[in-house]
Design a protein around this motif. Structure first.
Motif, PDB file in Angstrom:
ATOM      1  N   VAL A 143       0.830  -1.204   0.000  1.00 32.85           N
ATOM      2  CA  VAL A 143       0.000   0.000   0.000  1.00 32.85           C
ATOM      3  C   VAL A 143       0.864   1.253   0.000  1.00 32.85           C
ATOM      4  N   GLU A 162       0.925   5.421   0.372  1.00 31.60           N
ATOM      5  CA  GLU A 162       0.197   6.600   0.839  1.00 31.60           C
ATOM      6  C   GLU A 162       0.047   7.596  -0.311  1.00 31.60           C
ATOM      7  N   HIS A 178      -7.642   3.132  -3.598  1.00 32.03           N
ATOM      8  CA  HIS A 178      -8.635   2.740  -2.607  1.00 32.03           C
ATOM      9  C   HIS A 178      -9.038   3.946  -1.756  1.00 32.03           C
ATOM     10  N   VAL A 212      -5.381   5.890  -0.706  1.00 30.66           N
ATOM     11  CA  VAL A 212      -4.141   5.113  -0.807  1.00 30.66           C
ATOM     12  C   VAL A 212      -4.202   4.342  -2.117  1.00 30.66           C
ATOM     13  N   THR A 213      -3.064   3.848  -2.552  1.00 30.87           N
ATOM     14  CA  THR A 213      -3.023   3.071  -3.791  1.00 30.87           C
ATOM     15  C   THR A 213      -2.378   1.719  -3.520  1.00 30.87           C
ATOM     16  N   VAL A 214      -3.070   0.664  -3.919  1.00 30.24           N
ATOM     17  CA  VAL A 214      -2.511  -0.685  -3.802  1.00 30.24           C
ATOM     18  C   VAL A 214      -1.607  -0.918  -4.991  1.00 30.24           C
ATOM     19  N   GLU A 273     -11.988  -3.456  -1.089  1.00 27.06           N
ATOM     20  CA  GLU A 273     -10.952  -2.748  -0.334  1.00 27.06           C
ATOM     21  C   GLU A 273     -10.477  -3.616   0.835  1.00 27.06           C
ATOM     22  N   SER A 319      -5.793  -8.374   1.805  1.00 26.40           N
ATOM     23  CA  SER A 319      -5.335  -7.344   0.886  1.00 26.40           C
ATOM     24  C   SER A 319      -5.381  -7.924  -0.526  1.00 26.40           C
ATOM     25  N   ALA A 336       0.618  -0.404   7.421  1.00 29.94           N
ATOM     26  CA  ALA A 336       1.058  -0.241   6.018  1.00 29.94           C
ATOM     27  C   ALA A 336       1.996   0.956   5.893  1.00 29.94           C
ATOM     28  N   THR A 358      -3.596   7.318   5.514  1.00 33.73           N
ATOM     29  CA  THR A 358      -3.337   7.866   4.166  1.00 33.73           C
ATOM     30  C   THR A 358      -2.071   8.696   4.115  1.00 33.73           C
TER      31      THR A 358
END
Ligand code: FAS
Ligand code: PHB
Length: 400
Positions: free
Chosen positions: A47, A49, A72, A97-99, A199, A213, A298, A387
């Motif tokens: 993940v 930020e 997400h 946030v971005t996976v 999510e 996840s 994360a 985040t």
């Protein structure tokens, strides 16, 4: 050899630092004990930020991230048979946030350094750092071909992770270590099966914590709290899936966890660790070499990137005669490190079953979880921390 910055470690911290320095016209040499293939395949974080995504985008490293990353807008907290959504966008005024797996970040970084002609030496042995309190520190290593090298540097960045050599090069009486172990570990699997959720799901359960996840629309990443000394051999795939089903079950909802072939399996110990200061003479520590957080928040990968976002301009200034940013480096980073360390400890303590704890502990955790999903103020605090902090530098002011 001669370079301006010697960098030990080709993980996210070392590779990103090398790239950020190159954008400033500063030369570096990166040395790495593992192979390129190993570094690119090592399953770790997932993940990014908001600020980390911005940093990669501004540094010209986000082409694949923008194509493959999954943005997400929140997470789910599950406890006592309930699943609640925490809406980051709504609570933080749009932050997300971005996976995007650390493996992909590392691939992008290595590709960029190689394409730019950056010096990254894989498969090295016997790395040494020396003359750290002089203004001409030395990095020594033996290359894959057996040649012994001595590199004269203006500065050295210790980006060699928790088990590296650079933190150990700081005289013990000058380094303050604060650490906390946890009586559990995470068993993580990568599974060739579409995620059963849109999510991430963080689940508190009497058997222990579980996290759902993901890596893509077809690959899931899942974690189980296990004992601190568990071996992967004690967890055949069926046992893992049975336990995951149990911990994510939502009675009466009909929701089922999709199962599939397990592609990778590993156990991660849990610790909180902060070494200070993150500098000794011309040696600067960044990332896991200086600090470790339990992955529940994360934060590990994001902290490593945040450190080097501060270190690159500080080294640029130092090499051009202004020592003040380098003098402030450690204190600047440690403010964020402690915020992330606290948040990661808070998430870990709230969600994991403490072995041997009484019912009081579980009731306190459930009360905290109920408060977080019921109170806008409490949910906002979680969303803000997860985040990434408002004071994260908007970018790295890439040019001098
Ligand atoms: P790294 O450890 O990534 O990189 C250090 C590099 O230095 C390594 O490639 C190592 O081989 C090299 N090195 C070591 N000694 C050397 C020497 N003497 N000479 C040359 N090179 C040397 N974070 C999350 O946010 N979420 C997660 O789920 C998560 N899971 C994790 C699972 C595991 C098993 C581990 C260990 C960490 C996990 N983390 C997670 C944290 C992780 O993502 C780190 O925060 C991140 O890798 C930090 O990056 P670096 O500081 O670059 O350190
Ligand atoms: C992951 O996807 O690997 C991941 C996500 C969130 C965490 C830890 C790990 O808190």
């Amino acid at each position: 050899m001669r370079t301006q910055v010697g960098i030990v470690g080709a993980g996210p911290a070392g590779l990103l630092l090398s790239h950020l320095l190159a954008l400033r016209g500063i030369d570096s040499v990166v040395v790495e004990t593992r192979s390129r293939a190993y570094c690119e395949a090592r399953q770790r974080a997932g993940v990014l930020e908001d600020g980390s995504v911005r940093l990669l985008r501004e540094a010209g490293l986000a082409d694949r991230l923008d194509r493959l990353g999954l943005e997400h807008g929140g997470i789910y907290l599950q406890f006592a048979g309930e699943r609640h959504h925490v809406d980051f966008r709504e609570l933080t005024g749009g932050r997300t946030v971005t996976v995007y797996a650390q493996t992909e970040v590392v691939k992008d970084l290595i590709a960029k350094r190689v394409a730019s002609g950056g010096a990254v030496h894989f498969d090295v042995v016997d790395t040494e750092v020396d003359h750290l309190t002089s203004d001409q520190p030395v990095l020594r290593f033996t290359g894959a071909d057996g040649t012994r090298h001595e590199v004269g540097c203006d500065a050295i960045a210790g980006c060699d992770g928790f088990h590296g050599i650079c933190r150990e090069a700081i005289p013990p009486d000058l380094l303050t270590v604060r650490e906390r172990g946890y009586p559990f570990a995470w068993l993580g699997i990568l599974a060739d099966v579409p995620p059963s959720t849109d999510e991430l799901i963080y689940a508190h359960h009497p058997n222990g914590f579980a996290l759902h996840s993901l890596r893509s629309p077809t690959v899931s990443r899942l974690y189980l709290q296990v004992g601190p000394d568990e071996s992967v051999g004690a967890w055949p795939d069926d046992r893992i899936w049975d336990e995951l089903q149990c911990r994510f079950e939502l009675p009466g909802s009909g929701w089922r966890l999709k199962q599939g072939p397990v592609l990778d399996k590993g156990i991660t110990p849990m610790r909180s660790f902060v070494g200070a200061p993150m500098r000794y003479g011309r040696l600067f520590l960044a990332g896991d070499a200086a600090h470790i957080v339990p992955p529940t928040g994360a934060k590990g990968l994001n902290l490593a990137m945040a450190d080097v976002a501060v270190l690159a301009p500080a080294l640029d200034a130092l090499l051009h005669g202004d020592a003040r940013p380098a003098d402030d480096y450690s204190a600047t980073c440690l403010r964020r490190v402690w915020r992330s360390t606290h948040f990661s400890w808070w998430m870990t303590s709230m969600l994991h079953r403490i072995p041997g704890a009484d019912d009081m502990e579980a009731e306190l955790q459930l009360s905290q979880l109920r408060y977080v999903v019921a109170s806008r103020a409490a949910a906002t605090s979680l969303a803000e921390n997860y985040t990434g902090y408002p004071e994260l530098p908007a970018g790295t002011n890439l040019a001098r």
